[in-house]
Structure formats: structure tokens, C-alpha cells
Scaffold this motif. Structure first.
Motif, PDB file in Angstrom:
ATOM      1  N   SER A 124       0.832  -1.200   0.000  1.00  0.00           N
ATOM      2  CA  SER A 124       0.000   0.000   0.000  1.00  0.00           C
ATOM      3  C   SER A 124       0.863   1.245   0.000  1.00  0.00           C
ATOM      4  O   SER A 124       1.903   1.301   0.669  1.00  0.00           O
ATOM      5  CB  SER A 124      -0.918  -0.004   1.228  1.00  0.00           C
ATOM      6  OG  SER A 124      -1.417   1.286   1.508  1.00  0.00           O
ATOM      7  N   ASP A 126       0.122   4.043   1.384  1.00  0.00           N
ATOM      8  CA  ASP A 126       0.109   4.618   2.736  1.00  0.00           C
ATOM      9  C   ASP A 126       0.991   3.824   3.691  1.00  0.00           C
ATOM     10  O   ASP A 126       1.685   4.405   4.545  1.00  0.00           O
ATOM     11  CB  ASP A 126      -1.325   4.671   3.260  1.00  0.00           C
ATOM     12  CG  ASP A 126      -2.225   5.529   2.386  1.00  0.00           C
ATOM     13  OD1 ASP A 126      -1.706   6.389   1.650  1.00  0.00           O
ATOM     14  OD2 ASP A 126      -3.458   5.322   2.418  1.00  0.00           O
ATOM     15  N   SER A 152      -3.267  -0.437  -2.976  1.00  0.00           N
ATOM     16  CA  SER A 152      -4.208   0.313  -2.152  1.00  0.00           C
ATOM     17  C   SER A 152      -3.508   1.567  -1.651  1.00  0.00           C
ATOM     18  O   SER A 152      -2.334   1.793  -1.918  1.00  0.00           O
ATOM     19  CB  SER A 152      -4.716  -0.537  -0.974  1.00  0.00           C
ATOM     20  OG  SER A 152      -3.630  -0.920  -0.131  1.00  0.00           O
ATOM     21  N   SER A 154      -3.969   5.953  -0.786  1.00  0.00           N
ATOM     22  CA  SER A 154      -4.305   7.134  -1.591  1.00  0.00           C
ATOM     23  C   SER A 154      -3.313   8.278  -1.441  1.00  0.00           C
ATOM     24  O   SER A 154      -3.395   9.251  -2.187  1.00  0.00           O
ATOM     25  CB  SER A 154      -5.700   7.640  -1.198  1.00  0.00           C
ATOM     26  OG  SER A 154      -5.745   7.960   0.185  1.00  0.00           O
ATOM     27  N   ARG A 156      -0.553   9.461  -2.439  1.00  0.00           N
ATOM     28  CA  ARG A 156       0.535   9.483  -3.415  1.00  0.00           C
ATOM     29  C   ARG A 156       1.405  10.734  -3.267  1.00  0.00           C
ATOM     30  O   ARG A 156       2.631  10.650  -3.266  1.00  0.00           O
ATOM     31  CB  ARG A 156      -0.037   9.388  -4.842  1.00  0.00           C
ATOM     32  CG  ARG A 156      -0.571   8.010  -5.177  1.00  0.00           C
ATOM     33  CD  ARG A 156      -1.288   7.988  -6.526  1.00  0.00           C
ATOM     34  NE  ARG A 156      -1.677   6.628  -6.882  1.00  0.00           N
ATOM     35  CZ  ARG A 156      -2.768   6.017  -6.433  1.00  0.00           C
ATOM     36  NH1 ARG A 156      -3.603   6.668  -5.604  1.00  0.00           N
ATOM     37  NH2 ARG A 156      -3.036   4.779  -6.797  1.00  0.00           N
ATOM     38  N   THR A 200      -2.938   7.697 -12.911  1.00  0.00           N
ATOM     39  CA  THR A 200      -3.051   8.117 -11.515  1.00  0.00           C
ATOM     40  C   THR A 200      -1.710   8.057 -10.802  1.00  0.00           C
ATOM     41  O   THR A 200      -1.335   8.973 -10.063  1.00  0.00           O
ATOM     42  CB  THR A 200      -4.078   7.233 -10.781  1.00  0.00           C
ATOM     43  OG1 THR A 200      -5.352   7.345 -11.429  1.00  0.00           O
ATOM     44  CG2 THR A 200      -4.218   7.657  -9.325  1.00  0.00           C
ATOM     45  N   ASP A 201      -0.956   6.985 -11.031  1.00  0.00           N
ATOM     46  CA  ASP A 201       0.331   6.835 -10.348  1.00  0.00           C
ATOM     47  C   ASP A 201       1.386   7.788 -10.889  1.00  0.00           C
ATOM     48  O   ASP A 201       2.158   8.377 -10.123  1.00  0.00           O
ATOM     49  CB  ASP A 201       0.825   5.392 -10.475  1.00  0.00           C
ATOM     50  CG  ASP A 201       0.039   4.417  -9.626  1.00  0.00           C
ATOM     51  OD1 ASP A 201      -0.629   4.863  -8.671  1.00  0.00           O
ATOM     52  OD2 ASP A 201       0.079   3.207  -9.919  1.00  0.00           O
TER      53      ASP A 201
END
Length: 372
Positions: A124, A126, A152, A154, A156, A200-201
Motif C-alpha cells: 500500500s 500509505d 491500495s 491514496s 501518493r 493516476t500513479d
């Protein structure tokens, strides 16, 4: 190795050898949330990792650019006697720091100090930020690259800033999934999901590498493959892992629309490109070697949508009237567009506008004029 002469090779370990573990099993601990490397085996495991790296280099001439001694360590995934892959829990903080510093020392002892140490490959985003914050100063100094998986989490931008503040290179080192995106997208559904993940990444993490878990994840074989029942051909109208299927009976690869979507990024955003800040379902990069800008945009809707690319910040480097090359993937594997070259737009004084086809991914290549 022959196919990828310029490949960057990072090696990672799922688990120490079974005889170094607490459970005596390389699939994990009896209690999966507990460390499974024996307290007296940290140096032995680090020496083992260095020996493997040395063997690949001396025997096969495969030089590892980087080495990560852990894989998704801060989880309860890895349990003894599980039929899943090998795995090993390492608590963040003391345990993770200890194996990182030990591995760095053994690499130096073996004359392999130029191999970058990477970590900690948490599942993840996080969790990766949390693990990075808990490393000892010695471990943090030993680590050259922060690896994160993106299954998983968020945060980033938070992880990006944390890695940057600590002076560490950042990789998105693993992700894939069996999901789809887009209403009635058919075979493009899996590819659109992958495109959204990449966009997104790249925009959120701005990593220097983005790595798909496996290009091939499914196999077709009448005799079975590796002694187990095969998953066989994937359901191309749904989601699946990997981008191609290995047909061992015909000795060929079955390419999917997810494969062609992946190529919309990998064929054009090349090593040495610099990621640029953009908004929306798109990613952009500048390629100084080829003197061009690259924009990859997706449309997950079942209708055409307009795309406006503002190039005003580049001034005379992209003058009005510059022709923009466009390459698109859409439709099906049998009869769709597979990196199809289109008649792209010409730029106006501020940029260019293009229409994105339904359920498509399009790459725009904009030549830059040499700066005077």
C-alpha cells in the motif's frame, strides 16, 4: 536478457530460505502478522542475498541495478503452509531497518556496493509512507530507492514528498489487477482500467519507473503447466491479470487489448523522459532525446469527448502549425485499432484540440523545435 539489452534489473526476495525462518516454512509465519526471519539469521539472510547477486553477475553476466530484501512485509498475508506464494512479515522500524543495514553491509563485503538498496515494497502507498518514516537513520542512509506497490492507499503526493525530502529515488514497483473500467467497454475495459492506474500513479507519485506485476499471468496447456491446473484463456470481456496469455500448445502469445493499451505508454514514454504536470485523464512527458512532447489521454466514456492540450508554456518551441502525430488503441483484439496511426491535428497559437474516440487510449507526439 537477449531481448532487453538495456533493461534495468531489480531483484527482490519474497522470503528467506525455510531454514532461516521461525516457522520452518517459506510461505510465512504460523501467525502471519509476526516476523518470520529468525532473530539470529539476519546476517545469514543478508549474506545469502549478496551471494545470489554475485552468482547472477559472475555466472550469467546479469548485473542487478538494485536489490530489495523484502516484499510486502508489513502485512498479514504470509502464513505458514499456505498454498500462496512465499512471503515473510517484517515489522516496520527495527526489523525492517535491521535487514536493510545488514544487506547493505554484505553487499559491500562482496564487492557489490554499487548495487542500489531498495525498500520496502509495501503493498500500500500509505503503508510505504509509514514504513519509510520508521526506518532508523542508518537504514535510511543505506536505502537509495523507495519502492512502493500501489494495490491500495491514496497518499501518493504525501509519499512523493516524503521520498523527495529524504533525497530518495521513487519507484512504483508493482501493481496489476483483474478490474475493468468503462460502461459497455467490452475488450477495452481491462485496458482502460490499466490506463487509469498508470495515469493516476504517474501524476500522483511522479516515479522514475512504473512496473506492471507480470506481462503474462495465464497459461493454456492441455498437459497442465508447472504441475497444476491452468487458468487457461482469460475472459477478454472482463478483467484479468497480465497483458498476454501464453499458449504452450501452439507455442505462441495471445495478445489482449490490455497489452496494446500498455504499449500506448511504454512505446512512447521512454527512459530519460521527464514527466510534466497535467490535469484530467492524461499523462504528459518531455523527451529531450527525441525533442518531442508526449501526451497519453484516455476516454472511458461511450462517446467522443474533446481534449484540449495547452502548449503555451513552451512558447516558440512548439510554433503554431506544428503537426501532431496521433496513435490510438480501441476496439477488439481481432479487429480493433492497435497503435493505429491517425491523421493528427495541427497546433494553433496556444496548443491543439483533438477528439478522443469512445473507449480509447490515444498518444500524441508533438515535435519540439531546437531552442535558439
Amino acid at each position: 536478457k537477449a531481448a532487453g539489452e538495456d533493461a534495468l534489473v531489480e531483484v527482490f526476495s519474497n522470503s528467506p530460505p525455510y531454514f532461516m525462518t521461525v516457522s520452518g516454512c517459506s510461505s510465512g509465519s504460523v501467525t502471519p502478522s509476526r516476523n518470520n526471519l529468525r532473530d539470529d539469521a539476519y546476517d545469514a539472510f543478508a549474506r545469502y542475498l549478496a551471494d545470489v547477486a554475485g552468482h547472477f553477475s559472475s555466472e550469467w553476466n546479469i548485473r542487478f541495478q538494485s536489490l530489495s530484501p523484502m516484499n510486502e512485509p508489513y502485512t498479514a498475508y504470509w502464513q505458514a503452509y499456505s498454498p500462496k506464494q512465499e512471503g515473510c512479515h517484517f515489522d516496520p522500524g527495527v526489523s525492517q531497518s535491521r535487514i536493510l543495514t545488514a544487506t547493505a553491509a554484505k553487499l559491500r563485503e562482496k564487492g557489490l556496493g554499487d548495487i542500489l538498496l531498495a525498500g520496502t515494497d509495501e503493498t500500500s502507498i500509505d503503508l510505504q509512507a509509514a514504513s519509510l518514516s520508521m526506518l532508523s537513520p542508518e537504514a535510511l542512509e543505506a536505502v537509495s530507492r523507495v519502492d512502493t506497490h500501489a494495490y491500495s492507499g491514496s497518499g501518493r503526493d504525501a509519499l512523493r514528498r516524503k521520498a523527495l525530502a529524504k533525497g530518495k529515488n521513487l519507484w512504483m514497483s508493482e501493481v496489476d489487477g483483474g478490474e475493468t473500467l468503462g460502461k459497455s467497454a467490452g475488450e477495452m475495459g481491462a485496458g482502460l482500467w490499466l490506463a487509469r492506474e498508470i495515469i493516476t500513479d504517474l501524476n500522483g507519485l511522479t516515479p522514475s519507473a512504473w512496473i506492471l506485476w507480470q506481462v503474462i499471468d495465464s497459461h493454456i496447456s492441455k498437459d497442465g503447466y508447472l504441475g497444476r491446473k491452468d487458468s487457461g484463456m482469460v475472459h477478454t470481456q472482463g478483467g484479468y491479470w497480465g497483458t498476454a496469455v501464453a499458449d504452450h500448445d501452439r507455442e505462441q502469445l495471445v495478445l489482449t487489448m490490455k497489452y496494446y493499451v500498455f504499449g500506448q505508454f511504454t512505446r512512447y514514454i521512454r527512459p530519460g523522459c521527464r514527466l510534466l504536470t497535467v490535469d484530467g485523464d492524461a499523462v504528459a512527458a518531455e523527451d529531450p532525446r527525441r525533442q518531442r512532447l508526449v501526451v497519453v489521454a484516455m476516454n472511458a466514456e461511450n462517446r467522443e469527448i474533446p481534449l484540449r492540450v495547452d502548449l503555451s508554456a513552451f512558447g516558440n518551441a512548439v510554433p503554431a502549425g506544428t503537426h501532431v502525430q496521433a496513435v490510438r488503441t480501441s476496439g477488439t483484439a481481432a479487429s480493433g485499432e492497435h497503435w493505429a496511426e491517425l491523421s493528427g491535428p495541427d497546433t494553433d497559437p496556444g496548443g491543439f484540440t483533438a477528439m478522443l474516440a469512445p473507449h480509447s487510449v490515444t498518444t500524441f507526439l508533438i515535435p519540439e523545435s531546437p531552442q535558439e
